[in-house]
Design a protein around this motif. Structure first.
Motif, PDB file in Angstrom:
ATOM      1  N   GLU A   1       0.812  -1.216   0.000  1.00 57.87           N
ATOM      2  CA  GLU A   1       0.000   0.000   0.000  1.00 57.87           C
ATOM      3  C   GLU A   1       0.846   1.268   0.000  1.00 57.87           C
ATOM      4  OE1 GLU A   1      -2.842  -0.099   3.169  1.00 57.87           O
ATOM      5  OE2 GLU A   1      -3.056  -2.275   3.033  1.00 57.87           O
ATOM      6  N   LEU A   2       2.166   1.145   0.135  1.00 58.48           N
ATOM      7  CA  LEU A   2       3.012   2.331   0.286  1.00 58.48           C
ATOM      8  C   LEU A   2       3.418   2.963  -1.048  1.00 58.48           C
ATOM      9  CD1 LEU A   2       5.364   1.190   3.203  1.00 58.48           C
ATOM     10  CD2 LEU A   2       3.396   2.731   3.308  1.00 58.48           C
ATOM     11  N   GLY A   3       3.177   2.269  -2.167  1.00 59.43           N
ATOM     12  CA  GLY A   3       3.520   2.832  -3.464  1.00 59.43           C
ATOM     13  C   GLY A   3       4.975   2.661  -3.846  1.00 59.43           C
ATOM     14  N   LEU A   4       5.619   1.645  -3.328  1.00 64.52           N
ATOM     15  CA  LEU A   4       7.022   1.389  -3.624  1.00 64.52           C
ATOM     16  C   LEU A   4       7.159   0.571  -4.909  1.00 64.52           C
ATOM     17  CD1 LEU A   4       8.055   0.465   0.025  1.00 64.52           C
ATOM     18  CD2 LEU A   4       8.676   2.577  -1.176  1.00 64.52           C
ATOM     19  N   SER A   5       8.347   0.629  -5.515  1.00 61.05           N
ATOM     20  CA  SER A   5       8.581  -0.081  -6.769  1.00 61.05           C
ATOM     21  C   SER A   5       8.649  -1.586  -6.538  1.00 61.05           C
ATOM     22  CB  SER A   5       9.884   0.401  -7.404  1.00 61.05           C
ATOM     23  OG  SER A   5      10.996   0.063  -6.582  1.00 61.05           O
ATOM     24  N   GLU A   6       8.476  -2.333  -7.614  1.00 64.47           N
ATOM     25  CA  GLU A   6       8.442  -3.794  -7.524  1.00 64.47           C
ATOM     26  C   GLU A   6       9.764  -4.385  -7.010  1.00 64.47           C
ATOM     27  OE1 GLU A   6       9.216  -7.821  -8.453  1.00 64.47           O
ATOM     28  OE2 GLU A   6      10.136  -6.133  -9.548  1.00 64.47           O
ATOM     29  N   PRO A   7      10.942  -3.902  -7.471  1.00 69.79           N
ATOM     30  CA  PRO A   7      12.186  -4.468  -6.944  1.00 69.79           C
ATOM     31  C   PRO A   7      12.324  -4.295  -5.436  1.00 69.79           C
ATOM     32  CG  PRO A   7      12.601  -3.225  -8.955  1.00 69.79           C
ATOM     33  CD  PRO A   7      11.195  -2.940  -8.565  1.00 69.79           C
ATOM     34  N   ILE A   8      11.844  -3.165  -4.895  1.00 67.77           N
ATOM     35  CA  ILE A   8      11.910  -2.941  -3.446  1.00 67.77           C
ATOM     36  C   ILE A   8      10.964  -3.886  -2.726  1.00 67.77           C
ATOM     37  CG2 ILE A   8      11.556  -1.259  -1.613  1.00 67.77           C
ATOM     38  CD1 ILE A   8      12.274   0.942  -3.576  1.00 67.77           C
ATOM     39  N   LEU A   9       9.753  -4.051  -3.247  1.00 67.05           N
ATOM     40  CA  LEU A   9       8.787  -4.960  -2.611  1.00 67.05           C
ATOM     41  C   LEU A   9       9.293  -6.396  -2.635  1.00 67.05           C
ATOM     42  CD1 LEU A   9       5.439  -3.518  -4.048  1.00 67.05           C
ATOM     43  CD2 LEU A   9       6.351  -3.257  -1.722  1.00 67.05           C
ATOM     44  N   ARG A  10       9.995  -6.754  -3.707  1.00 63.61           N
ATOM     45  CA  ARG A  10      10.545  -8.112  -3.780  1.00 63.61           C
ATOM     46  C   ARG A  10      11.607  -8.311  -2.696  1.00 63.61           C
ATOM     47  NH1 ARG A  10      14.020  -9.871  -8.505  1.00 63.61           N
ATOM     48  NH2 ARG A  10      13.192  -7.926  -9.358  1.00 63.61           N
ATOM     49  N   ALA A  11      12.466  -7.315  -2.490  1.00 67.66           N
ATOM     50  CA  ALA A  11      13.493  -7.411  -1.448  1.00 67.66           C
ATOM     51  C   ALA A  11      12.852  -7.486  -0.066  1.00 67.66           C
ATOM     52  CB  ALA A  11      14.434  -6.211  -1.531  1.00 67.66           C
ATOM     53  N   ILE A  12      11.797  -6.706   0.149  1.00 66.47           N
ATOM     54  CA  ILE A  12      11.094  -6.728   1.434  1.00 66.47           C
ATOM     55  C   ILE A  12      10.540  -8.120   1.711  1.00 66.47           C
ATOM     56  CG2 ILE A  12       9.041  -5.884   2.641  1.00 66.47           C
ATOM     57  CD1 ILE A  12       9.519  -3.171   1.284  1.00 66.47           C
ATOM     58  N   GLN A  13       9.958  -8.726   0.695  1.00 69.25           N
ATOM     59  CA  GLN A  13       9.389 -10.069   0.849  1.00 69.25           C
ATOM     60  C   GLN A  13      10.483 -11.081   1.158  1.00 69.25           C
ATOM     61  OE1 GLN A  13       7.334 -11.528  -2.602  1.00 69.25           O
ATOM     62  NE2 GLN A  13       6.238 -13.105  -1.462  1.00 69.25           N
TER      63      GLN A  13
ATOM     64  N   GLY B   1      24.272  -1.370   5.519  1.00 72.48           N
ATOM     65  CA  GLY B   1      23.885  -2.759   5.287  1.00 72.48           C
ATOM     66  C   GLY B   1      22.389  -2.906   5.089  1.00 72.48           C
ATOM     67  N   GLY B   2      21.603  -2.169   5.893  1.00 77.95           N
ATOM     68  CA  GLY B   2      20.150  -2.223   5.745  1.00 77.95           C
ATOM     69  C   GLY B   2      19.684  -1.696   4.402  1.00 77.95           C
ATOM     70  N   ILE B   3      20.276  -0.577   3.952  1.00 78.84           N
ATOM     71  CA  ILE B   3      19.910  -0.016   2.653  1.00 78.84           C
ATOM     72  C   ILE B   3      20.315  -0.965   1.534  1.00 78.84           C
ATOM     73  CG2 ILE B   3      20.312   1.885   1.055  1.00 78.84           C
ATOM     74  CD1 ILE B   3      20.730   3.706   3.464  1.00 78.84           C
ATOM     75  N   HIS B   4      21.505  -1.546   1.652  1.00 76.44           N
ATOM     76  CA  HIS B   4      21.978  -2.487   0.630  1.00 76.44           C
ATOM     77  C   HIS B   4      21.020  -3.668   0.486  1.00 76.44           C
ATOM     78  CE1 HIS B   4      24.339  -5.984  -0.809  1.00 76.44           C
ATOM     79  NE2 HIS B   4      24.904  -5.101  -1.601  1.00 76.44           N
ATOM     80  N   ASP B   5      20.555  -4.200   1.611  1.00 77.31           N
ATOM     81  CA  ASP B   5      19.629  -5.341   1.555  1.00 77.31           C
ATOM     82  C   ASP B   5      18.322  -4.963   0.869  1.00 77.31           C
ATOM     83  OD1 ASP B   5      21.449  -6.964   2.836  1.00 77.31           O
ATOM     84  OD2 ASP B   5      20.576  -6.675   4.831  1.00 77.31           O
ATOM     85  N   LEU B   6      17.805  -3.776   1.172  1.00 78.99           N
ATOM     86  CA  LEU B   6      16.539  -3.357   0.578  1.00 78.99           C
ATOM     87  C   LEU B   6      16.679  -2.967  -0.890  1.00 78.99           C
ATOM     88  CD1 LEU B   6      15.214  -1.229   3.573  1.00 78.99           C
ATOM     89  CD2 LEU B   6      14.248  -3.388   2.767  1.00 78.99           C
ATOM     90  N   ALA B   7      17.905  -2.612  -1.299  1.00 82.66           N
ATOM     91  CA  ALA B   7      18.138  -2.179  -2.688  1.00 82.66           C
ATOM     92  C   ALA B   7      18.758  -3.278  -3.535  1.00 82.66           C
ATOM     93  CB  ALA B   7      19.039  -0.945  -2.691  1.00 82.66           C
ATOM     94  N   ARG B   8      18.717  -4.517  -3.087  1.00 83.36           N
ATOM     95  CA  ARG B   8      19.438  -5.611  -3.743  1.00 83.36           C
ATOM     96  C   ARG B   8      19.000  -5.852  -5.191  1.00 83.36           C
ATOM     97  NH1 ARG B   8      17.594 -10.750  -0.169  1.00 83.36           N
ATOM     98  NH2 ARG B   8      18.662  -9.471   1.393  1.00 83.36           N
ATOM     99  N   HIS B   9      17.768  -5.498  -5.533  1.00 82.86           N
ATOM    100  CA  HIS B   9      17.278  -5.747  -6.896  1.00 82.86           C
ATOM    101  C   HIS B   9      17.176  -4.470  -7.733  1.00 82.86           C
ATOM    102  CE1 HIS B   9      16.503  -9.810  -5.658  1.00 82.86           C
ATOM    103  NE2 HIS B   9      15.596  -9.450  -4.768  1.00 82.86           N
ATOM    104  N   THR B  10      17.720  -3.373  -7.244  1.00 77.93           N
ATOM    105  CA  THR B  10      17.565  -2.097  -7.955  1.00 77.93           C
ATOM    106  C   THR B  10      18.792  -1.708  -8.767  1.00 77.93           C
ATOM    107  OG1 THR B  10      18.412  -0.813  -6.076  1.00 77.93           O
ATOM    108  CG2 THR B  10      16.026  -1.274  -6.142  1.00 77.93           C
ATOM    109  N   GLY B  11      19.940  -2.333  -8.510  1.00 78.28           N
ATOM    110  CA  GLY B  11      21.163  -1.950  -9.196  1.00 78.28           C
ATOM    111  C   GLY B  11      21.859  -0.755  -8.577  1.00 78.28           C
TER     112      GLY B  11
END
Length: 580
Positions: A57-69, A139-149
């Motif tokens: 519901e937050l409007g985040l991009s798909e790569p970020i949502l995938r990392a969250i999951q 480290g936290g940002i890197h984990d959440l951005a793992r699929h964004t390049g």
């Protein structure tokens, strides 16, 4: 405003701090942003909107949502649900939240969403007060951005700067760093901030408490006027509020009350200790609790060293952690604690910022914190990742009012607990021993000894055989050693008037002789041998009487030297069980 002229000697283009005007109203290279006064108490219209119950519901991009999951996060925390929508609209923000509420993801998620991976220049900057927090946030940002390049580069003191320069030159869209090292890179020209679109100050109150005000002002003044800025701070002291008024433009204020997170899964209690007996009381609590990984908080750096050393002399695996330690030494201590090689971390508040160790079972406030936010931050080191935790505070009678203030602010009663006696500790040890024996019986791990029992059964009662075997096992596990508190409590001697009785942590079995004590006290403390009173040397401990006025001097001197080749524990011998 044009950049400062390039220095011909070193090629740096950053405006030197030495050339800044002395006035507190100085400019650091760019005109100040014209902002309206920040109203910290005004409600935000965003807080009246329905809060998201899922990340979708937050409007985040798909790569970020995938990392969250993939990371296993199921639903946003309150600070995330309120902060992410605000930052995604481009508004400046003030976030009041404690460590452990998920605030890193609260600013990391929109930061990642708004950063363009197709561009190599630095577009986002995060400032953190300590190296540990910078590494954790990166480290936290890197984990959440793992699929964004996106490339995330942490920069901090204690690491070779040339390695960081190479990482920055390779392209770093997101930079996380401490203020001092960020300034180093600006001066060297290895970091440019002219394309930064998003800047976050994490733990702003701690950053200013550590003396980084000038550094932070200098860095913020070098950022583009069009950037978006977020300040996260557990408290709102006047200096932080003034900094916000200067650099934030019409910010939204989001506050998460600390009382929402201080009681869940954390059992809070306090021990009232007799004056001058805090260290002995701490040892008794540790003996009784037999905790897992534990953090003990002290107010000063010297106290962390003293407490850690005293605990090591008692056989605990304790390590100090404070700001005076070099980075390699700090890294070594944290590694030993994480890997279980050290059981206890004795730390100052600043040194413990950014620590995120889920296995901590106990937090002990050796010194009661000065304010409620400090208390909340400390006890938040335990009860993490769905686990339960225990938070204990040692206070003297004069500190009761301070404890009551903390209780009132967090809206929770902190339960009183009685200091364990020597008998309590002995009973606890036997209970643990009994449970270990029960596990051995249930596992049938004794077949090889049944023949021995059968042979002895012709001469002795089987119950006596079992009791004798248990006695041998008990002695081997306890090392025939008696708890120091028990040794002191068992000493019924009273010193002569004007004299203090000192406990010495070695005895006859260690080869200690009266001449050793007299020589050490005379040579190290500068006291005449004629001033030394009665000396009692027992098997494992000893007692010596010295003039009251010289007691602290003697204790400090003996702690800095060795007796019979050993560093020993020395303290005032006051039997705690006899204390009113």
């Amino acid at each position: 405003m044009p950049k400062a002229p390039r220095n011909a000697a070193d090629g740096r283009s950053y405006r030197s701090r030495e050339n800044k005007p002395a006035s507190r109203g100085r400019s650091y290279g760019k005109p100040e942003r014209q902002t309206a006064p920040v109203s910290f108490g005004a409600p935000s219209p965003f807080q009246d909107m329905p809060q998201a119950t899922s990340f979708d519901e937050l409007g985040l991009s798909e790569p970020i949502l995938r990392a969250i999951q993939e990371l296993g996060f199921e639903a946003p925390t309150p600070i995330q649900a309120q902060t992410v929508p605000v930052l995604l609209t481009g508004r400046d923000l003030i976030g009041q939240a404690q460590t452990g509420t998920g605030k890193t993801a609260a600013f990391a998620l929109p930061l990642i969403h708004l950063t363009d991976a197709a561009r190599r220049e630095t577009q986002a900057l995060v400032l953190a007060p300590t190296r540990e927090l910078a590494v954790q946030v990166a480290g936290g940002i890197h984990d959440l951005a793992r699929h964004t390049g996106l490339r995330v580069v942490p920069v901090y003191g204690g690491q070779p700067i040339d390695r960081q320069i190479r990482a920055l030159r390779a392209g770093a869209q997101i930079v996380v760093g401490t203020p001092g090292r960020i300034l180093d890179h600006l001066r060297r020209g290895s970091l440019a901030l002219d394309q930064v679109r998003f800047c976050t100050l994490d733990e702003a109150d701690e950053m200013l408490a550590l003396g980084f005000l000038d550094d932070v002002e200098a860095i913020l003044s070098e950022l583009p006027e069009s950037r978006q800025t977020a300040f996260f701070s557990a408290t709102m002291p006047p200096r932080v509020a003034a900094l916000m008024r200067r650099f934030l433009k019409d910010p939204v204020h989001i506050a998460i009350q600390s009382k929402q997170r201080t009681v869940e899964r954390i059992q809070q209690s306090y021990y009232e200790v007799p004056p001058g007996q805090k260290l002995e009381s701490l040892a008794r609590v540790l003996d009784m609790e037999t905790p897992g990984p534990t953090i003990i908080f002290c107010r000063t750096r010297q106290a962390t060293n003293d407490v850690a050393e005293a605990l090591r002399l008692r056989g605990y695996g304790a390590e100090p952690l404070h700001g005076d330690m070099g980075q390699p030494e700090r890294d070594k201590v944290l590694r030993r604690f994480r890997e279980g090689q050290a059981d206890i971390l004795v730390a100052t508040d600043v040194a413990a910022r950014g620590l995120d160790i889920d296995t901590v079972t106990h937090v002990i406030n050796y010194d009661i914190p000065f304010d409620v936010e400090q208390y909340v931050h400390r006890i938040g080191r335990t009860g993490r990742a769905g686990r339960t935790g225990d938070a204990m505070t040692l206070i003297e009678r004069r500190e009761r009012r301070q404890l009551q203030t903390i209780e009132r602010m967090i809206g929770t009663s902190i339960k009183p607990a009685h200091l364990p006696t020597a008998a309590d500790i002995a009973a606890r040890r036997r209970a643990v021993f009994k449970e270990t024996l029960r596990e051995t019986l249930e596992a049938n791990a004794f077949d090889g000894h049944l023949a021995t029992v059968e042979e002895l059964a012709d001469e002795f009662d089987p119950a006596e055989i079992a009791a004798a075997a248990l006695q041998m096992l008990w002695q081997s596990q306890q090392g025939n050693d008696t708890n120091i508190a028990q040794e002191i409590a068992a000493d019924g001697e009273q010193p002569e008037p004007g004299m203090a009785r000192l406990f010495i942590g070695i005895g006859r079995q260690d080869g200690l002789r009266p001449g050793d004590l007299v020589g050490a006290i005379s040579n190290e403390a500068g006291i005449s041998g004629r001033s030394i009173g009665a000396i009692d040397i027992l098997d494992r401990t000893a007692f010596v009487e010295v003039p009251n006025a010289e007691a602290d001097n003697v204790i400090n001197a003996l702690r800095q030297t060795k007796l019979r080749g050993k560093k020993v524990n020395v303290q005032i011998a006051r039997p705690m069980d006899r204390h009113p």
